[in-house]
Structure formats: structure tokens, C-alpha cells
Enzyme design. Structure first.
Site, PDB file in Angstrom:
ATOM      1  CG  ASP A 169      -2.245   1.272   0.906  1.00 33.91           C
ATOM      2  OD1 ASP A 169      -1.956   1.861   0.115  1.00 33.91           O
ATOM      3  OD2 ASP A 169      -1.694   1.485   2.679  1.00 33.91           O
ATOM      4  CD  GLU A 190      -4.804   1.452  -2.727  1.00 37.53           C
ATOM      5  OE1 GLU A 190      -5.125   0.456  -2.069  1.00 37.53           O
ATOM      6  OE2 GLU A 190      -4.289   2.710  -2.728  1.00 37.53           O
ATOM      7  CG  ASP A 250      -0.846   2.954   5.908  1.00 39.90           C
ATOM      8  OD1 ASP A 250      -1.492   3.261   5.353  1.00 39.90           O
ATOM      9  OD2 ASP A 250      -0.566   3.767   7.093  1.00 39.90           O
TER      10      ASP A 250
END
Length: 173
Positions: free
Chosen positions: A8, A67, A139
Site C-alpha cells: 500500500d 495498489e 496501512d
């Protein structure tokens, strides 16, 4: 069996999560955050790159899932996020690890069941799927969710090659 590293990305905090996939079974190997305290961007990017290389060395992943960039309201933030993604991807590519990208809504849809899920819902489902004793950091939970999403899509790709499936009129039956 495959080891998947989920990322992430962020210019200040980059979450990571590592899981092992054995068929349909997923097991947790590790997670955490790479925090950059340095104010200038080049040094933050170097810290992200070095941190991801360290994780790659420790876990030896077979796949790298990250991502995709989303459109932020603040152009400067979007550019910094893109640069953080770039160095993360570079770390994987330099180690010959295949890179896979997933949209945030796709990750939430896969893990929670709705693309509009809240961060707390993602944390809860990651905890449940991986049978963790506590919710991971936000996160890190997002990174684990990205890795879980990769496993889900990877499993589906494997099933498409299954000769028992019949393809008729553009649908799997």
C-alpha cells in the site's frame, strides 16, 4: 505454493503485507509499515526503495501486488504517491518479481464485499481471513488486503485453465 508481497504505497507511510498461498489456504507471514521521517522527497523515496528491498530479501516473494494510483484532489499528493509507487515497483522489477496492480475499489470489493468499504472494515476482514489475533495497522491491513486480492484473482486465473470448465456463450458454467 506462492508467497505474495502486497504494498500500500505512500510517500510518508508505505504499508506491506506478506502472505503464503497454498491452494485456497492463505497464511500470514508478516506485515508492517515503512515510515519515512526525512522531509525531502528524494531521501523518502530512497528509504521506501531500501525498505522494500529488505522485505524482498527476508521473504523472497513470488509475486508483488500493489495498489493502483487513484486520482487525488491534490495534484502534488498524487504525484508524490506516483513516485512512491514507482520506486516500490522498481524494487520488485530489479529482483525479477512479477508485478500486479489492483484498484482500491477492487481490493475492497474482494476482501469486504463492497468497493465503498471503510478502513476499519478492511482491517476486520483481513484479521478474519488470515486468522490474526488483532487488527493489523491500517496501512499494513491495506497491503495484506492487496495480497489477498492477488491470491483471489490468481486462484481464478488457475481455475480458468481447468479442463472441467465449460465455456458457453461467453459465460463460465
Amino acid at each position: 505454493m506462492a508467497i505474495i508481497l502486497g504494498i500500500d504505497p505512500g510517500s510518508r507511510v508505505t504499508g506491506y503485507g506478506v502472505i503464503r498461498q497454498q491452494g485456497r489456504h492463505l497464511s500470514y507471514l508478516g506485515s508492517g509499515c515503512i515510515r519515512t521521517k526525512v522531509d525531502d522527497l528524494p531521501n523518502r523515496l530512497q528509504r521506501i526503495y531500501a525498505g522494500i528491498l529488505e522485505i524482498i530479501t527476508q521473504f523472497q516473494p513470488d509475486a508483488f501486488a500493489i495498489e493502483q494510483v487513484f486520482m487525488a484532489k491534490n495534484a502534488d499528493s498524487a504525484l508524490k504517491l506516483g513516485q512512491a509507487r514507482g520506486v516500490a515497483i522498481l524494487a520488485a522489477v530489479n529482483q525479477s518479481i512479477p508485478v500486479f496492480e489492483y484498484a482500491a475499489r477492487q481490493v475492497k470489493q474482494t476482501v469486504v464485499g463492497t468497493g465503498a468499504a471503510e478502513k476499519s472494515q478492511v482491517q476486520h476482514m483481513v484479521r478474519s481471513v488470515l486468522k490474526l489475533s488483532a487488527n493489523p495497522q491500517s496501512d499494513a491491513a491495506d497491503a495484506l488486503a492487496i495480497a489477498i486480492t492477488h491470491c483471489h484473482f490468481n486462484q481464478n486465473l488457475l481455475r480458468v485453465g481447468d479442463p472441467r470448465l465449460i465455456l458457453a456463450r461467453g459465460r463460465l458454467r
